[in-house]
Write a protein that holds these residues in place. Sequence first.
Motif, PDB file in Angstrom:
ATOM      1  N   TYR A  31       0.881  -1.176   0.000  1.00 46.55           N
ATOM      2  CA  TYR A  31       0.000   0.000   0.000  1.00 46.55           C
ATOM      3  C   TYR A  31       0.911   1.217   0.000  1.00 46.55           C
ATOM      4  CZ  TYR A  31      -4.268  -2.651   0.996  1.00 46.55           C
ATOM      5  OH  TYR A  31      -5.343  -3.505   0.913  1.00 46.55           O
ATOM      6  N   ASP A  34      -1.056   7.885  -0.909  1.00 45.85           N
ATOM      7  CA  ASP A  34      -1.550   8.587  -2.088  1.00 45.85           C
ATOM      8  C   ASP A  34      -1.212  10.067  -1.949  1.00 45.85           C
ATOM      9  OD1 ASP A  34      -2.892   9.854  -4.093  1.00 45.85           O
ATOM     10  OD2 ASP A  34      -4.810   8.857  -3.737  1.00 45.85           O
ATOM     11  N   ALA A  37      -4.200  12.521  -1.948  1.00 56.24           N
ATOM     12  CA  ALA A  37      -5.283  12.394  -0.972  1.00 56.24           C
ATOM     13  C   ALA A  37      -4.770  12.834   0.392  1.00 56.24           C
ATOM     14  CB  ALA A  37      -5.762  10.953  -0.914  1.00 56.24           C
ATOM     15  N   ARG A  39      -3.956  11.774   3.804  1.00 61.87           N
ATOM     16  CA  ARG A  39      -3.690  10.633   4.681  1.00 61.87           C
ATOM     17  C   ARG A  39      -4.506   9.402   4.300  1.00 61.87           C
ATOM     18  NH1 ARG A  39      -1.817  11.157   9.815  1.00 61.87           N
ATOM     19  NH2 ARG A  39      -3.766  10.536  10.739  1.00 61.87           N
ATOM     20  N   GLU A  40      -4.220   8.924   3.089  1.00 66.28           N
ATOM     21  CA  GLU A  40      -4.905   7.743   2.596  1.00 66.28           C
ATOM     22  C   GLU A  40      -3.916   6.843   1.868  1.00 66.28           C
ATOM     23  OE1 GLU A  40      -9.370   7.952   1.683  1.00 66.28           O
ATOM     24  OE2 GLU A  40      -8.414   7.979  -0.279  1.00 66.28           O
ATOM     25  N   HIS A  53     -10.293  -3.791  -0.333  1.00 69.97           N
ATOM     26  CA  HIS A  53      -9.664  -2.645   0.336  1.00 69.97           C
ATOM     27  C   HIS A  53      -8.574  -2.046  -0.554  1.00 69.97           C
ATOM     28  CE1 HIS A  53     -12.004  -3.635   3.810  1.00 69.97           C
ATOM     29  NE2 HIS A  53     -11.525  -4.875   3.795  1.00 69.97           N
ATOM     30  N   ARG A  55      -8.371   1.281  -1.074  1.00 68.38           N
ATOM     31  CA  ARG A  55      -8.002   2.540  -0.433  1.00 68.38           C
ATOM     32  C   ARG A  55      -8.283   2.413   1.055  1.00 68.38           C
ATOM     33  NH1 ARG A  55      -7.181   6.243  -4.390  1.00 68.38           N
ATOM     34  NH2 ARG A  55      -6.702   7.702  -2.743  1.00 68.38           N
ATOM     35  N   PRO A  57      -7.929   4.652   4.723  1.00 69.57           N
ATOM     36  CA  PRO A  57      -7.526   5.881   5.431  1.00 69.57           C
ATOM     37  C   PRO A  57      -6.531   5.565   6.557  1.00 69.57           C
ATOM     38  CG  PRO A  57      -9.929   5.615   5.402  1.00 69.57           C
ATOM     39  CD  PRO A  57      -9.348   4.326   4.929  1.00 69.57           C
ATOM     40  N   LYS A  60      -7.243   3.362   9.961  1.00 65.47           N
ATOM     41  CA  LYS A  60      -8.216   2.273   9.804  1.00 65.47           C
ATOM     42  C   LYS A  60      -7.541   0.935   9.534  1.00 65.47           C
ATOM     43  CE  LYS A  60     -12.350   1.951   8.621  1.00 65.47           C
ATOM     44  NZ  LYS A  60     -13.544   1.727   7.786  1.00 65.47           N
ATOM     45  N   GLY A  64      -3.905   0.821   8.228  1.00 65.47           N
ATOM     46  CA  GLY A  64      -4.027   2.240   8.549  1.00 65.47           C
ATOM     47  C   GLY A  64      -3.349   2.604   9.861  1.00 65.47           C
TER      48      GLY A  64
END
Length: 138
Positions: A31, A34, A37, A39-40, A53, A55, A57, A60, A64
């Motif tokens: 991952y 981005d 974006a 904090r994604e 999944h 994307r 945040p 999470k 995350g």
Amino acid sequence: DNPNKVQDEKLGDICKYLADEVGVFDWVGFYLVDPNADRELVLGPYVGEETDHTRIPFGKGICGQAAETNETFVVQDVSEEDNYLACSVHVKAEIVVPVKKDGEFVAELDIDSHTKDSLTNEHREMLEEVCSIIAPLF
Ligand code: SME
């Protein structure tokens, strides 16, 4: 034309190598933060079952949380985690290792195992070394 072609190919090769070589690694993927974006994370190259999944945040799930702390997160039994995003019912254990570029969190290596309690300290050390070696790709 994909400007990240070389990065994608190399990250994909690493996923394939780890998934092939380590029996208990059932899903291996990256991952990436981005840049467009707030904090994604966005799913990069991976080997294994498709995941919903794409994307995530910051904060999470296991992924995350590792993004937020910039620390390796090892879970030996996902059924004991409240903040967890299920990808597949088969997944029992998970490790997420950050990739740090000049100390800054830029990506993470996420590995799922179908075997509970299967992630060793040797795995962790090896994966942290991989993530430190590949940091210049980002
Ligand atoms: N289980 C992760 C989501 C990503 S999938 O494992 C590919 C999580 O809890 O963040």
